[in-house]
Design a protein around this motif. Sequence first.
Motif, short mmCIF file in Angstrom:
data_model
loop_
_atom_site.label_atom_id
_atom_site.label_comp_id
_atom_site.label_asym_id
_atom_site.label_seq_id
_atom_site.Cartn_x
_atom_site.Cartn_y
_atom_site.Cartn_z
N LEU A 51 3.44 8.10 2.85
CA LEU A 51 3.49 6.80 3.50
C LEU A 51 2.65 5.78 2.75
O LEU A 51 1.53 6.06 2.33
CB LEU A 51 2.98 6.91 4.95
N VAL A 52 3.20 4.57 2.59
CA VAL A 52 2.46 3.47 2.00
C VAL A 52 2.21 2.43 3.09
O VAL A 52 3.08 2.14 3.90
CB VAL A 52 3.24 2.84 0.82
N THR A 53 0.99 1.89 3.11
CA THR A 53 0.62 0.92 4.15
C THR A 53 -0.34 -0.10 3.58
O THR A 53 -1.06 0.17 2.59
CB THR A 53 -0.02 1.63 5.36
N ASN A 54 -0.36 -1.28 4.19
CA ASN A 54 -1.36 -2.30 3.84
C ASN A 54 -2.44 -2.42 4.92
O ASN A 54 -3.22 -3.37 4.91
CB ASN A 54 -0.70 -3.66 3.59
N LEU A 55 -2.49 -1.47 5.85
CA LEU A 55 -3.54 -1.43 6.86
C LEU A 55 -4.81 -0.82 6.27
O LEU A 55 -4.76 0.21 5.60
CB LEU A 55 -3.09 -0.63 8.07
#
Length: 446
Positions: free
Chosen positions: A284-288
């Motif tokens: 998973l990729v996230t900007n959080l």
Amino acid sequence: MAQRRGFREYLAGLLAPRERNKTLTALAGAEPVTGSKLPAVQRLQFFLSGSVWDPEAVNARRLELLLADPGTAPHGGGVLIIDDSGDRKDGTRTAHVGRQYLGRYGKTDSGVVTVTTVRADERACYPVHAVPYTPAKYFAKGKNDPEFRTKLAIGADLAVRARAAGFTFCAVVADSAYGDQDGFRAELAEAGLPFVMALRPHRGTWARAADAHTPVEAARALAWGGPGDPGDWHPVTRTFRDGHAETWRAADASLGGWGPDGVRRLVVATADPGTLPGKATWYLVTNLARPGGPREKDSPWPAASLAEIVRLYGIRHWIEQSYKQVKDELGWADFQVRSDVAIRRHQALVNCAFSFCWAAWFAEHPPQHDAAPQPEPGGGERGLRRRRNAAGTVLATGAARDTRLAFPLDRAAALVAGLVHSAPAPAAASPDQLGRGRLRPAPLHP
């Protein structure tokens, strides 16, 4: 339409006053489209193809009702899911038809693909917007035409529209068809939207020769010495719909410029860090931001722990279940119209029917925010055994209005009950493990 007597009043409430009489007249005798020359079918055909009502206005009113209803109003723990779905359609006169990949069938074929957004949490899900994708062949300059829009561009625009309509969500979530696209993620970030998206295990990324070049290589670089020596991996609890729980492991990994404290985080969640099984591992990729990390202070969104990232992505599986309902039960692909506006009207009606079913469900099953899901027999998230009478005694229990029609609210309750009992699991840690300051997601009423 088996539910026409309840649904037509619901729909009439969404239309402008000058359109209501035409709506009721068109739907009064509407039957399933089995004979194109039947008077009832002709009325429904005219309602979709020849009348003047605006599907965008009807959808906007539907969203207003969803936002105002306690059963469907968004709360702090939900997500906005972006996806697309295709259905087989032949011919040369029907709008949007083209030879393209149809995810429902897993192959390229002639059909219509629609990009959709769905608002979901552990309690309920419902469609927000739907826009048919128009293949490049319909434009004078093909993909270089200024009017041409890719599915990615449509999806990003729909996410912005959902926020503008008043929908709140912790993150935009999507599978690897969207998550693998750097431009799509950048567009969401520029619009000020948080996201959690899947990546393909072997998606290539530039890096130094000695470093990991794919998500799976980044995961294998993490320290793992077994349950007694977990190294970089942290336990996350997944509670499934049938009541059983499993302990997965999750970790922040480094890949290229991505890292635990980078602008993009790579989070790996798996049932077994030692083998990284294909069907039980998420990349998973996230900007959080990471809680306690240097980005947390300046982040416009609440920081998200590993358990929270896994929980948010796990909600995405609702959309697969909702597709089954709108296609198999509500006739999403069963239209016999050709024009763009008629197709959009048909889709708006199906989304209204879906929302009507939730309204009927919550009328009889008010949301209980403090109730915990009760265990049900089954095989877990993917292997849950379908119950033929999932609705129990609500299936067609009302008195029939005539010799052909069961009471419409019973049908609505039965459909939603099937959705509820077949829903994916809440996909990560318990609500007590969610980030501070965030509303606890209400469990699905059993």
